[in-house]
Scaffold this motif. Structure first.
Motif, PDB file in Angstrom:
ATOM      1  N   ASP A 159       0.830  -1.204   0.000  1.00 40.63           N
ATOM      2  CA  ASP A 159       0.000   0.000   0.000  1.00 40.63           C
ATOM      3  C   ASP A 159       0.868   1.259   0.000  1.00 40.63           C
ATOM      4  O   ASP A 159       0.509   2.267  -0.592  1.00 40.63           O
ATOM      5  N   SER A 160       1.987   1.199   0.700  1.00 42.12           N
ATOM      6  CA  SER A 160       2.940   2.306   0.687  1.00 42.12           C
ATOM      7  C   SER A 160       4.308   1.762   0.302  1.00 42.12           C
ATOM      8  O   SER A 160       4.655   0.642   0.663  1.00 42.12           O
ATOM      9  N   ALA A 161       5.072   2.585  -0.403  1.00 40.67           N
ATOM     10  CA  ALA A 161       6.479   2.261  -0.639  1.00 40.67           C
ATOM     11  C   ALA A 161       7.267   2.762   0.558  1.00 40.67           C
ATOM     12  O   ALA A 161       6.918   3.780   1.153  1.00 40.67           O
ATOM     13  N   ILE A 162       8.308   2.051   0.927  1.00 41.32           N
ATOM     14  CA  ILE A 162       9.107   2.461   2.087  1.00 41.32           C
ATOM     15  C   ILE A 162      10.538   2.731   1.642  1.00 41.32           C
ATOM     16  O   ILE A 162      11.122   1.945   0.908  1.00 41.32           O
ATOM     17  N   PHE A 163      11.069   3.901   2.048  1.00 46.27           N
ATOM     18  CA  PHE A 163      12.466   4.201   1.739  1.00 46.27           C
ATOM     19  C   PHE A 163      13.122   4.844   2.954  1.00 46.27           C
ATOM     20  O   PHE A 163      12.433   5.397   3.814  1.00 46.27           O
ATOM     21  N   SER A 164      14.430   4.743   3.012  1.00 46.06           N
ATOM     22  CA  SER A 164      15.156   5.274   4.174  1.00 46.06           C
ATOM     23  C   SER A 164      16.127   6.365   3.760  1.00 46.06           C
ATOM     24  O   SER A 164      16.698   6.319   2.668  1.00 46.06           O
ATOM     25  N   ARG A 165      16.293   7.354   4.618  1.00 44.59           N
ATOM     26  CA  ARG A 165      17.288   8.413   4.442  1.00 44.59           C
ATOM     27  C   ARG A 165      17.849   8.747   5.803  1.00 44.59           C
ATOM     28  O   ARG A 165      17.088   9.081   6.716  1.00 44.59           O
ATOM     29  N   GLU A 166      19.142   8.697   5.941  1.00 42.55           N
ATOM     30  CA  GLU A 166      19.815   9.108   7.174  1.00 42.55           C
ATOM     31  C   GLU A 166      19.178   8.478   8.403  1.00 42.55           C
ATOM     32  O   GLU A 166      18.881   9.166   9.386  1.00 42.55           O
ATOM     33  N   GLY A 167      18.876   7.196   8.318  1.00 44.81           N
ATOM     34  CA  GLY A 167      18.321   6.512   9.473  1.00 44.81           C
ATOM     35  C   GLY A 167      16.828   6.721   9.688  1.00 44.81           C
ATOM     36  O   GLY A 167      16.243   6.146  10.598  1.00 44.81           O
ATOM     37  N   LEU A 168      16.204   7.557   8.850  1.00 43.49           N
ATOM     38  CA  LEU A 168      14.752   7.751   8.951  1.00 43.49           C
ATOM     39  C   LEU A 168      14.060   6.857   7.923  1.00 43.49           C
ATOM     40  O   LEU A 168      14.523   6.731   6.798  1.00 43.49           O
ATOM     41  N   LYS A 169      12.932   6.254   8.342  1.00 45.91           N
ATOM     42  CA  LYS A 169      12.200   5.361   7.444  1.00 45.91           C
ATOM     43  C   LYS A 169      10.901   6.059   7.041  1.00 45.91           C
ATOM     44  O   LYS A 169      10.070   6.363   7.901  1.00 45.91           O
ATOM     45  N   PHE A 170      10.745   6.314   5.743  1.00 48.38           N
ATOM     46  CA  PHE A 170       9.560   7.024   5.250  1.00 48.38           C
ATOM     47  C   PHE A 170       8.641   6.082   4.474  1.00 48.38           C
ATOM     48  O   PHE A 170       9.100   5.139   3.830  1.00 48.38           O
TER      49      PHE A 170
END
Lengths: 336, 336
Positions: A39-50
């Protein structure tokens, strides 16, 4: 694909939708995130998971008992974020308007978007508006995309599902789809049904407060409970068994289903979720769901079983067991 | 709003679009980010600065010389991210398909989306597909939303514009709009025009390499150069003066403009940008733009002046000066 043209059934959330998406639409962009088809794509940046998601809304009629296309457009995307375990942060809103669309209707729709966004405590921070000629669209279509933030200890996905897990549904099935369909068919005065369309992010937050063993969440929209359970079963591997009598179903929805010849298991929902959770924690989680305004009718409806792999069984009231299939055919076009 | 219904002109990118957006659409959601009405919304998390944007594409015809609706849908959103100084990271893609739409056309469009995404080095990670009945849409509409990351030392916005700044345009104006319009009117064989539709993120990256004094960037899409300069002038405060003879304009676009009775300053562009930069750095920046494949025809076309506030003047070839107004009326519907 055998077909050479797009059919209504390609948009119904069933078998043909799955084929179109997997074989035609995802193929050119194939990448590790998209191919998960969550339902959502998940990606990470600098230790944050969006979490990042999008949905276009084309419901017909645009106003229906319990909601309208605007409320749906906010709730649908908020819920897609929430089902990945994300706290929804920001939304975009993009309108396609047909020439001649009444400004008063637009204002009503925008107001119910505002109200739903307030309920969900999410902010619309960007948008777009296009206009097309008369008869080049059907009044109004709305796209919303959303961004959410997932806490690092939250890991919710079909790949977390384990044999023995309990399957919970947070409320009555079929309310949204049957309300929209009743309105479309001019039967709403008879059925008295209302869409349950609601943002579920606070319900999910409450669930995560009481247990870290929520393995998977999904909102059973297009294709209903039947489509979602089949998808999850196929993606996770093991099978599922559902006790039909445990599934919360209003008498009015049952009656309307019979009048309209529609299976309530295949009808879109917009205000409930399916949770697949550790069996030890299931009772505690159901109790927590029932304490919220969105989950008074929550029930444990079944469990994850080793065999038959990737299939969903339904134990019927009379003691028999049948396969609960992925919906096929047109089902209900334009229900969201 | 005096009107009671949506008009085509509400979608043209001119005066009525601005009124609709400011008075009707933004009002219910009023918040500090949305109210800035920039191409991308900007938000921060844990010291990271993100850009978030969305656009729906309804161009007619869907295939035109130099591109199609798929290429446009990727480039448009990539460019909105790039204009905020962001490095584009991820896109969503949401399709609304009309029943009966040829699958072959869908495959062609998806393939050109894939190709444009590769050029821009951006990944499509989430999507949605809806189908509506015949005559409830016009073939295909595409929404893309995008997320980008802005480096902490980059600060690009109309509020950075200063009196004395130089105004640069990175290439020929009018190519996209006139190509689409020629195709629509069956004149493309006569004009030979091609859309310049391209992702501009690498051009922006190159510009940022040579100077930190790029104050504002904008891609002059709907409403063309006239709309963008007027918006920027209104938002930033001071006026602008443009030298007509410096504005790169192909002979073919000029000729087509005359045949079709359309002002090339009001025509949508999809492969150029307007940059407003520190006067000391302008020559260096133009030189850098010209070295890229997207900016061979770049020129300094004018500058930011203290008076008249919020207005754009055009110094014409014959030595006169006139006001370059915000476009009014229908201009060109469905050009993007």
């Amino acid at each position: 694909m055998e077909e050479k043209h797009i059919l209504l059934a390609h948009g119904s959330g069933g078998q043909l939708t799955r084929e179109l998406i997997e074989k035609v639409i995802v193929e050119p962009f194939r990448n590790p995130i998209l191919s998960l088809l969550q339902d959502s794509a998940i990606f990470s940046r600098e230790g944050l998971k969006f979490a990042f998601t999008t949905d276009s809304f084309v419901v017909k009629p645009i106003f229906f008992p319990g909601g309208d296309i605007g409320r749906l457009a906010i709730c649908g995307t908020v819920n897609d974020l929430a089902m990945s375990g994300a706290v929804p942060l920001y939304l975009s809103s993009s309108l396609i308007l047909e020439e001649g669309f009444p400004l008063g209707d637009l204002e009503k729709i925008l107001d119910s978007m505002r109200q739903a966004a307030e309920e969900a405590e999410i902010t619309v921070i960007t948008g777009d508006t296009k206009v097309v000629e008369k008869e080049s669209a059907d009044g109004i279509f709305i796209n919303t995309a959303g961004i959410g933030l997932i806490k690092n200890d939250v890991e919710i996905s079909p790949f977390q599902i384990r044999v023995g897990d309990k399957i919970i549904v947070s409320g009555y099935i079929g309310d949204h789809g049957m309300a929209v369909l009743s309105e479309r068919e001019g039967l709403s005065f008879r059925t008295g049904l209302k869409s349950d369309c609601a943002p579920l992010n606070k319900l999910v937050a409450k669930m995560l407060q009481v247990s870290k063993k929520i393995h998977c969440l999904r909102d059973p929209t297009r294709g209903g409970l039947a489509a979602v359970l089949n998808e999850l079963s196929r993606q996770s591997g093991p099978g599922m068994i559902i006790e039909e009598e445990k599934v919360p179903l209003r008498e009015e929805v049952k009656a309307a289903s019979e009048i309209l010849g529609i299976d309530p298991f295949q009808v879109a929902n917009e205000g409930i979720l399916v949770a697949i959770v550790d069996s030890q924690e299931a009772e505690k989680i159901v109790a927590a769901i029932r304490e919220t305004p969105w989950g008074k009718a929550a029930e444990i409806i079944g469990e994850v079983i080793p065999y038959p792999e990737g299939m969903v069984l339904l134990k019927t009231g009379v003691g028999g067991t049948r396969i609960l299939d992925m919906p096929a055919g047109e089902i209900l076009p334009r229900i969201c």
